[in-house]
Design a protein around this motif. Structure first.
Motif, short mmCIF file in Angstrom:
data_model
loop_
_atom_site.label_atom_id
_atom_site.label_comp_id
_atom_site.label_asym_id
_atom_site.label_seq_id
_atom_site.Cartn_x
_atom_site.Cartn_y
_atom_site.Cartn_z
N VAL A 15 80.18 47.01 23.07
CA VAL A 15 80.55 46.04 22.03
C VAL A 15 79.30 45.50 21.33
O VAL A 15 79.27 45.34 20.11
N ARG A 18 77.96 48.08 18.91
CA ARG A 18 78.80 48.16 17.72
C ARG A 18 78.55 46.96 16.81
O ARG A 18 78.49 47.06 15.58
N GLU A 19 78.34 45.79 17.42
CA GLU A 19 78.13 44.57 16.64
C GLU A 19 76.78 44.57 15.93
O GLU A 19 76.66 44.17 14.77
N GLU A 67 84.87 54.10 17.98
CA GLU A 67 85.29 52.88 17.28
C GLU A 67 86.55 52.31 17.93
O GLU A 67 86.65 51.10 18.16
N LYS A 68 87.51 53.19 18.24
CA LYS A 68 88.76 52.71 18.84
C LYS A 68 88.52 52.13 20.23
O LYS A 68 89.10 51.11 20.60
N ASP A 71 86.94 48.72 19.95
CA ASP A 71 87.95 47.70 19.62
C ASP A 71 88.73 47.30 20.87
O ASP A 71 88.99 46.11 21.10
N LYS A 72 89.08 48.30 21.66
CA LYS A 72 89.81 48.01 22.90
C LYS A 72 88.93 47.23 23.87
O LYS A 72 89.40 46.33 24.57
N ILE A 74 86.67 45.07 23.18
CA ILE A 74 86.64 43.66 22.79
C ILE A 74 87.83 42.93 23.39
O ILE A 74 87.69 41.82 23.94
N ARG A 75 89.00 43.54 23.34
CA ARG A 75 90.20 42.90 23.89
C ARG A 75 90.12 42.78 25.41
O ARG A 75 90.52 41.77 25.99
N GLU A 139 83.69 35.02 14.27
CA GLU A 139 83.61 36.35 14.89
C GLU A 139 83.19 36.23 16.34
O GLU A 139 83.73 36.92 17.22
N HIS A 143 85.31 37.50 19.58
CA HIS A 143 84.68 38.51 20.43
C HIS A 143 84.39 37.98 21.83
O HIS A 143 83.90 38.72 22.68
#
Length: 300
Positions: A15, A18-19, A67-68, A71-72, A74-75, A139, A143
């Protein structure tokens, strides 16, 4: 048969990369060396058998699946934070670690008043502060980098709960040599758009000031130069124009040592609303409501 799962640390590395889009900056954000972060990501890719990041000398590029998965991740990290928050919430109120984001047009003026009170009344609370613009703070909240944010409303911060604290009125600040021409309340129509100095893009106070004035032409004509309210004050003090300042900055003495005169703005909505916001559904909501009470009491 054993199932090997990614660790939270590996997901944090992913993460962060990516950030920040840069291995060095991502490593700094995670408080590890670049080699440690890079090794952790390679272990993650080896574990799941998929390339997540394309590495070149100049560019860090996530694959579509990377990317996917980011995103997962982060959750997943947010759920892990909430799990830890549930444990903290079951203990003493306002104890343990709490990470709070604060925007730059609030931090230097309100924090010196509230921090001594919090240290005195809640000695078991370890409050960590992160100063960011409104967009970055929201953000960070979503996050999981911070637990709550001291924000000025209105601002679109996503799916959050908010505890309003107080209204912060806006004042028009002029060079002292224009004092004789100032009414007790300065109408928005009286502001010369060619002399109006505002904070640069990214600071929500700029939008609040423009909305309060309700003059669409100001957005195009005003000079958006200041990186901070202190910079704007120096510009006004040197006769370069006029600006809008929040009342909390005046109360904190931002005009001390200057020859600036400030008068209340006369407008339909002449104030911004200061609020404490947090992620909707957070298990620490009672802590945040209690903290909001403390902040209101200190302000009063």
């Amino acid at each position: 048969m054993s199932t090997y799962l990614p660790t939270l640390k590996q997901l944090q590395y992913l993460v962060a990369l990516r950030e920040h889009g840069h291995f060095g900056r991502a490593a700094e954000a995670c408080f590890v060396t670049q080699s440690t972060l890079s090794a952790g990501l390679r272990e993650l890719e080896s574990l799941i058998g998929i390339t997540l990041v394309e590495r070149t000398r100049r560019v860090v590029r996530f694959t579509p699946l990377g990317e996917k998965i980011a995103d997962k991740a982060i959750r997943v990290l947010r759920e892990a934070e909430d799990l830890a928050g549930m444990a903290r919430a079951a203990g003493k109120p306002l104890s343990g670690e709490l990470r709070m984001g604060v925007i730059p047009t609030i931090a230097p003026f309100l924090l010196p008043r509230i921090l001594p009170r919090i240290r005195r009344d809640w000695p078991e609370l370890k409050l960590y502060l992160r100063e960011e613009t409104s967009r970055s703070a929201c953000e960070s909240l979503h996050h999981g980098h911070v637990d709550c944010v001291l924000l000025a409303l209105p601002y679109a911060c996503g799916d959050v709960e908010a505890a309003p604290l107080f209204d912060d009125r806006l004042f028009v600040a002029f060079p002292q040599n224009e004092k004789q021409d100032l009414p007790e309340l300065v109408s928005a129509d009286a502001i010369d758009e060619s002399r109006l100095l505002l904070l640069e893009d990214g600071h929500c106070l700029k939008d609040h000031a423009l909305a309060a004035c309700n003059r669409p032409e100001l957005r195009a004509e005003a000079a958006m130069l200041g990186t901070s309210l202190h910079t704007l004050v120096q510009m006004v003090d040197n006769g370069l124009g006029v600006t809008l300042l929040p009342e909390m900055a005046l109360d904190a003495g931002i005009l001390e040592g200057t020859a600036i005169e400030a008068r209340p703005l006369d407008a339909e909505n002449p104030a911004r609303r200061i609020a404490l916001v947090w992620r909707k559904g957070s298990p620490r909501e009672k802590d945040f409501q209690l903290l909001a009470e403390v902040l209101r009491d200190v302000r009063a």
